[in-house]
Design a protein around this motif. Structure first.
Motif, short mmCIF file in Angstrom:
data_model
loop_
_atom_site.label_atom_id
_atom_site.label_comp_id
_atom_site.label_asym_id
_atom_site.label_seq_id
_atom_site.Cartn_x
_atom_site.Cartn_y
_atom_site.Cartn_z
N GLN A 38 -37.75 -10.95 -16.64
CA GLN A 38 -38.30 -12.15 -16.00
C GLN A 38 -38.64 -11.85 -14.55
O GLN A 38 -39.70 -12.26 -14.06
N LYS A 39 -37.77 -11.13 -13.85
CA LYS A 39 -38.02 -10.75 -12.45
C LYS A 39 -39.26 -9.86 -12.36
O LYS A 39 -40.09 -10.02 -11.47
N ALA A 40 -39.41 -8.93 -13.30
CA ALA A 40 -40.53 -7.98 -13.28
C ALA A 40 -41.84 -8.66 -13.63
O ALA A 40 -42.90 -8.24 -13.17
N GLY A 41 -41.80 -9.69 -14.45
CA GLY A 41 -42.98 -10.49 -14.77
C GLY A 41 -44.14 -9.70 -15.33
O GLY A 41 -43.99 -8.92 -16.26
N ASP A 42 -45.31 -9.91 -14.73
CA ASP A 42 -46.55 -9.30 -15.22
C ASP A 42 -46.61 -7.79 -15.04
O ASP A 42 -47.54 -7.15 -15.57
N ALA A 43 -45.67 -7.21 -14.31
CA ALA A 43 -45.65 -5.75 -14.17
C ALA A 43 -45.32 -5.08 -15.50
O ALA A 43 -45.65 -3.91 -15.70
N ILE A 44 -44.70 -5.81 -16.40
CA ILE A 44 -44.35 -5.25 -17.71
C ILE A 44 -45.55 -5.35 -18.64
O ILE A 44 -46.04 -6.43 -18.93
N VAL A 45 -46.00 -4.20 -19.11
CA VAL A 45 -47.07 -4.13 -20.10
C VAL A 45 -46.45 -4.20 -21.50
O VAL A 45 -46.93 -4.89 -22.38
N ASP A 46 -45.34 -3.47 -21.68
CA ASP A 46 -44.61 -3.41 -22.95
C ASP A 46 -43.14 -3.23 -22.60
O ASP A 46 -42.78 -2.20 -22.03
N LEU A 47 -42.31 -4.22 -22.88
CA LEU A 47 -40.89 -4.11 -22.56
C LEU A 47 -40.26 -2.94 -23.29
O LEU A 47 -39.32 -2.33 -22.80
N GLY A 48 -40.80 -2.59 -24.45
CA GLY A 48 -40.32 -1.43 -25.18
C GLY A 48 -39.27 -1.77 -26.22
O GLY A 48 -39.10 -2.92 -26.61
N THR A 49 -38.55 -0.74 -26.62
CA THR A 49 -37.55 -0.87 -27.66
C THR A 49 -36.59 0.31 -27.54
O THR A 49 -36.93 1.33 -26.93
N PRO A 50 -35.39 0.20 -28.11
CA PRO A 50 -34.52 1.38 -28.16
C PRO A 50 -35.18 2.48 -28.99
O PRO A 50 -36.01 2.19 -29.87
N THR A 51 -34.81 3.71 -28.73
CA THR A 51 -35.34 4.85 -29.48
C THR A 51 -34.19 5.64 -30.08
O THR A 51 -33.05 5.55 -29.64
N GLN A 52 -34.52 6.42 -31.10
CA GLN A 52 -33.53 7.24 -31.79
C GLN A 52 -34.05 8.67 -31.88
O GLN A 52 -35.20 8.89 -32.24
#
Length: 107
Positions: A38-52
């Motif tokens: 929420q603080k980062a707002g529009d700077a986030i293009v893709d919040l992502g996901t955990p990876t394995q």
């Protein structure tokens, strides 16, 4: 504006971290991430996901890439400010940032 791939590194794999049976700790962790987003707002293009890690990875590696995000920033100072107080850093992880470059001829 630059676009960056953010890799979240940790000494424990994401799969191991998510095996934590403490539902309250998991909820607190998710809240910390959502507060940062929420603080980062529009700077986030893709919040992502955990990876394995998959077969072929070095099992003796000292750190794991546990997830990723893609963000945008106007400057390195703005990029640094974006990650101030990030929950992954507060939990002892490290963040690796790679700039995404345009491929000549593809726009």
């Amino acid at each position: 504006m630059g676009k960056y791939l953010v890799l979240y590194r940790s000494t424990v794999s994401a799969a191991e971290q998510m095996q934590n049976p403490d539902a309250e700790a998991a909820a607190d962790g998710m809240k910390a991430w959502m507060d940062w987003a929420q603080k980062a707002g529009d700077a986030i293009v893709d919040l992502g996901t955990p990876t394995q890690t998959v077969d072929g990875a070095d099992p003796s590696a000292s750190s794991f890439i546990g997830g990723y995000s893609i963000v945008e920033a106007d400057s390195l100072a703005a990029l640094d400010a974006l990650f101030e107080g990030h929950p992954h850093l507060a939990w002892g992880g490290t963040i690796e940032v790679l700039e995404l470059l345009s491929i000549p001829g593809l726009g």
